[in-house]
Design a protein around this motif. Sequence first.
Motif, PDB file in Angstrom:
ATOM      1  N   LEU A   1      14.740 -19.606  46.740  1.00  0.00           N
ATOM      2  CA  LEU A   1      14.465 -20.272  47.637  1.00  0.00           C
ATOM      3  C   LEU A   1      16.213 -20.286  48.293  1.00  0.00           C
ATOM      4  O   LEU A   1      17.294 -20.308  47.624  1.00  0.00           O
ATOM      5  CB  LEU A   1      14.191 -22.058  47.194  1.00  0.00           C
ATOM      6  N   PRO A   2      16.105 -20.248  49.136  1.00  0.00           N
ATOM      7  CA  PRO A   2      17.657 -20.126  50.155  1.00  0.00           C
ATOM      8  C   PRO A   2      18.039 -21.742  50.322  1.00  0.00           C
ATOM      9  O   PRO A   2      17.561 -22.572  50.461  1.00  0.00           O
ATOM     10  CB  PRO A   2      17.213 -19.615  51.139  1.00  0.00           C
ATOM     11  N   ALA A   3      19.333 -21.620  50.201  1.00  0.00           N
ATOM     12  CA  ALA A   3      19.749 -23.286  51.046  1.00  0.00           C
ATOM     13  C   ALA A   3      19.882 -23.713  52.060  1.00  0.00           C
ATOM     14  O   ALA A   3      20.102 -22.773  52.652  1.00  0.00           O
ATOM     15  CB  ALA A   3      21.537 -22.836  50.186  1.00  0.00           C
ATOM     16  N   PRO A   4      19.423 -24.841  51.848  1.00  0.00           N
ATOM     17  CA  PRO A   4      19.130 -25.462  53.786  1.00  0.00           C
ATOM     18  C   PRO A   4      20.394 -24.931  53.811  1.00  0.00           C
ATOM     19  O   PRO A   4      22.071 -24.906  53.355  1.00  0.00           O
ATOM     20  CB  PRO A   4      19.426 -26.847  52.656  1.00  0.00           C
ATOM     21  N   SER A   5      21.298 -24.986  55.516  1.00  0.00           N
ATOM     22  CA  SER A   5      22.043 -24.467  56.228  1.00  0.00           C
ATOM     23  C   SER A   5      22.902 -25.115  56.183  1.00  0.00           C
ATOM     24  O   SER A   5      24.388 -24.680  56.278  1.00  0.00           O
ATOM     25  CB  SER A   5      21.045 -24.577  57.747  1.00  0.00           C
ATOM     26  N   LEU A   6      22.806 -26.315  55.633  1.00  0.00           N
ATOM     27  CA  LEU A   6      24.149 -27.794  55.620  1.00  0.00           C
ATOM     28  C   LEU A   6      24.870 -27.413  55.096  1.00  0.00           C
ATOM     29  O   LEU A   6      26.367 -27.154  54.852  1.00  0.00           O
ATOM     30  CB  LEU A   6      23.722 -28.845  55.223  1.00  0.00           C
ATOM     31  N   PHE A   7      24.440 -26.868  53.568  1.00  0.00           N
ATOM     32  CA  PHE A   7      25.616 -26.142  52.519  1.00  0.00           C
ATOM     33  C   PHE A   7      26.129 -24.867  53.026  1.00  0.00           C
ATOM     34  O   PHE A   7      26.624 -23.975  52.689  1.00  0.00           O
ATOM     35  CB  PHE A   7      24.169 -25.255  51.111  1.00  0.00           C
ATOM     36  N   ARG A   8      25.860 -23.936  53.912  1.00  0.00           N
ATOM     37  CA  ARG A   8      26.304 -23.141  54.786  1.00  0.00           C
ATOM     38  C   ARG A   8      28.054 -22.968  55.036  1.00  0.00           C
ATOM     39  O   ARG A   8      28.031 -21.503  56.038  1.00  0.00           O
ATOM     40  CB  ARG A   8      25.139 -22.209  54.470  1.00  0.00           C
ATOM     41  N   SER A   9      27.555 -23.943  55.930  1.00  0.00           N
ATOM     42  CA  SER A   9      28.866 -24.115  56.659  1.00  0.00           C
ATOM     43  C   SER A   9      30.351 -23.297  55.987  1.00  0.00           C
ATOM     44  O   SER A   9      31.132 -23.585  54.536  1.00  0.00           O
ATOM     45  CB  SER A   9      29.284 -25.494  56.561  1.00  0.00           C
ATOM     46  N   SER A  10      31.288 -22.445  56.273  1.00  0.00           N
ATOM     47  CA  SER A  10      31.960 -22.095  56.414  1.00  0.00           C
ATOM     48  C   SER A  10      33.531 -22.898  56.247  1.00  0.00           C
ATOM     49  O   SER A  10      34.543 -22.324  56.654  1.00  0.00           O
ATOM     50  CB  SER A  10      32.889 -20.647  57.255  1.00  0.00           C
ATOM     51  N   SER A  11      33.673 -24.009  56.551  1.00  0.00           N
ATOM     52  CA  SER A  11      34.513 -25.204  57.014  1.00  0.00           C
ATOM     53  C   SER A  11      35.328 -25.243  55.695  1.00  0.00           C
ATOM     54  O   SER A  11      34.995 -25.965  54.568  1.00  0.00           O
ATOM     55  CB  SER A  11      34.184 -26.483  57.348  1.00  0.00           C
ATOM     56  N   LYS A  12      36.435 -24.784  55.820  1.00  0.00           N
ATOM     57  CA  LYS A  12      37.667 -25.135  54.428  1.00  0.00           C
ATOM     58  C   LYS A  12      37.940 -26.636  54.195  1.00  0.00           C
ATOM     59  O   LYS A  12      37.849 -26.719  52.659  1.00  0.00           O
ATOM     60  CB  LYS A  12      38.745 -24.668  54.566  1.00  0.00           C
ATOM     61  N   LEU A  13      37.503 -27.557  54.628  1.00  0.00           N
ATOM     62  CA  LEU A  13      38.420 -29.028  55.256  1.00  0.00           C
ATOM     63  C   LEU A  13      36.811 -29.211  54.342  1.00  0.00           C
ATOM     64  O   LEU A  13      36.351 -30.524  53.645  1.00  0.00           O
ATOM     65  CB  LEU A  13      37.763 -29.890  56.732  1.00  0.00           C
ATOM     66  N   LEU A  14      35.576 -28.987  55.082  1.00  0.00           N
ATOM     67  CA  LEU A  14      34.021 -29.468  53.812  1.00  0.00           C
ATOM     68  C   LEU A  14      34.189 -28.839  52.671  1.00  0.00           C
ATOM     69  O   LEU A  14      33.238 -29.143  52.106  1.00  0.00           O
ATOM     70  CB  LEU A  14      33.184 -29.441  55.122  1.00  0.00           C
ATOM     71  N   PHE A  15      34.699 -27.304  52.229  1.00  0.00           N
ATOM     72  CA  PHE A  15      34.333 -27.008  51.384  1.00  0.00           C
ATOM     73  C   PHE A  15      33.832 -27.671  49.453  1.00  0.00           C
ATOM     74  O   PHE A  15      33.781 -27.320  48.963  1.00  0.00           O
ATOM     75  CB  PHE A  15      34.764 -25.906  51.294  1.00  0.00           C
ATOM     76  N   PRO A  16      35.295 -28.537  49.807  1.00  0.00           N
ATOM     77  CA  PRO A  16      35.160 -29.103  47.973  1.00  0.00           C
ATOM     78  C   PRO A  16      33.811 -30.541  48.045  1.00  0.00           C
ATOM     79  O   PRO A  16      33.858 -30.930  47.047  1.00  0.00           O
ATOM     80  CB  PRO A  16      36.714 -30.249  48.456  1.00  0.00           C
ATOM     81  N   ILE A  17      32.949 -30.448  49.348  1.00  0.00           N
ATOM     82  CA  ILE A  17      31.972 -32.486  49.486  1.00  0.00           C
ATOM     83  C   ILE A  17      30.946 -30.801  49.220  1.00  0.00           C
ATOM     84  O   ILE A  17      30.237 -30.963  48.178  1.00  0.00           O
ATOM     85  CB  ILE A  17      32.085 -32.599  50.284  1.00  0.00           C
ATOM     86  N   LEU A  18      30.960 -29.622  49.894  1.00  0.00           N
ATOM     87  CA  LEU A  18      29.581 -28.916  50.262  1.00  0.00           C
ATOM     88  C   LEU A  18      29.681 -28.008  49.200  1.00  0.00           C
ATOM     89  O   LEU A  18      28.234 -27.109  48.504  1.00  0.00           O
ATOM     90  CB  LEU A  18      29.900 -28.022  51.861  1.00  0.00           C
ATOM     91  N   ALA A  19      30.201 -27.717  48.450  1.00  0.00           N
ATOM     92  CA  ALA A  19      30.551 -26.609  47.532  1.00  0.00           C
ATOM     93  C   ALA A  19      29.478 -27.420  45.864  1.00  0.00           C
ATOM     94  O   ALA A  19      28.664 -26.348  45.436  1.00  0.00           O
ATOM     95  CB  ALA A  19      31.756 -26.014  46.826  1.00  0.00           C
ATOM     96  N   PRO A  20      30.218 -27.764  45.942  1.00  0.00           N
ATOM     97  CA  PRO A  20      29.352 -28.524  44.598  1.00  0.00           C
ATOM     98  C   PRO A  20      27.370 -28.992  44.821  1.00  0.00           C
ATOM     99  O   PRO A  20      26.625 -28.737  43.969  1.00  0.00           O
ATOM    100  CB  PRO A  20      29.938 -29.928  44.125  1.00  0.00           C
TER     101      PRO A  20
END
Length: 491
Positions: A131-150
């Motif tokens: 199942l593909p991950a929701p689009s919210l988790f695919r952001s390429s933002s380096k700032l949001l990476f520590p939050i979205l990656a987990p």
Amino acid sequence: MWSEDSFTEAFNEWFAFCLWGLVALSTLLTLVLLTLPTQYSPYTDKPLKFRDEQGSEIEVKDRDGRKKPDFKAGRSTQVVVLGDIGRSPRMQYHAISIAKHGAKVYITGYQESELHPDIVSNPLIEVIPLLPAPSLFRSSSKLLFPILAPLKALWQAWSLYRALGYCSEPARYMLVQNPPSIPTLATAAVVCFFRNTELVIDWHNFGYSILALKLGSSHPLVKISALYENIFSRLASQHFTVTEAMARVLKKEYGVTARTLHDRPAAIFRPISTQERAKFLARLPETAQYAQDLSHSSKTPWKLIVSPTSWTPDEDFSVLLDALSAYSAQATSKTYLPKIIAIITGKGPLKEHYLSKINAMNQEKKLLNVVIQTAWLSPEDYASLLGAADLGISLHTSSSGVDLPMKVVDMFGAGLPVVGWGKFEAWPELVKEDVNGKGFESSEQLAQQLVDLFGSKGGLLPTLKKGALKESENRWDDEWDRVGGKLFKLV
């Protein structure tokens, strides 16, 4: 002070609470045990029967009409890639090779692009889509990476656990591509423990080294990733690596012994004849209008170069663009230099960025003698394009220094000489300088190589072509049988 009655009442409430808690915990544990993935048993890993619509048993043949080997009990395998299966050629080749020897294969991954024809047509191979991950988790933002990656890792872990544990039958082996290591290795290790399955890791690179490209080598998440990879590597019973250099690192740093299984081209990648080349170039939309110019019989033949890419940060495409700009400038004064058609194939996150850069270079007239086209091709057309090209270019820089680009292997399979970024340890394992290709370490050096190969030192290109054709004789089936076939006890 408490009275005897109040103490007794409090004790009874506490006892009732504990009792209900134990009942709830026991119920939960029972549900967990009852819903755990079923275990693998060699006694249930029995031959498959294939039947037609009328229920009659049919003889299974491959695409070339040859009878497939008998099903081998006790050798079923889950092949796992936490990525697009269609863009994971090595894992597809693993699946095809295992099935070719008569074992059942479940290949798990995202189904986003076209699969290898032998994957689709082989009844011994079953695709288990993730199942593909929701689009919210695919952001390429380096700032949001520590939050979205987990959060993305948790989603992927659940999706992968579901697919491996409940959407496919238990298998004797689980072959996992690494990277990505998080959460793949942990999830695979848990499922293998529950299902009595033997874990095998196929090391394409190190996950932490790729993460370091985004966050920097000193970032805490990179250090945690390196430790995680080290720990979970020890839970696998067997290991493959793509290079000898990577096997040495695993032995030294992780204390595990790996078998080197060099990438080799599949049968689809092969040299093509002059007639096949002309027909293909006239048919392909990206080259149709230039087919006559690309003909080797033309008085002023153009040169066709191909550079496959995934448009990711580990490939600095500005190196090629700067080199083509410098070549174009020289070709203006050195009229003996041919014009170049450069076809860039692939999909990826940085594609639009580089397309805008190419448009700007065209507007600034920096590519007067160069035509750049982008394409996303079927596996058959991609193989034909490599066979039709005059030179292949690899911009893979290697985050770890010990991996190798599959694209170069495919180029050699088609008999295509290669120039590529060669500033890493494992490069000489694949490319022999001035024999089947050349390495460069800057855009200026690449530009000079193009000038030399297509102009002043034109005699070297046929030499490299001869070396590439020689290299094309090394095929995947032979390499896999020698290493993979023995590990999975299929040969």
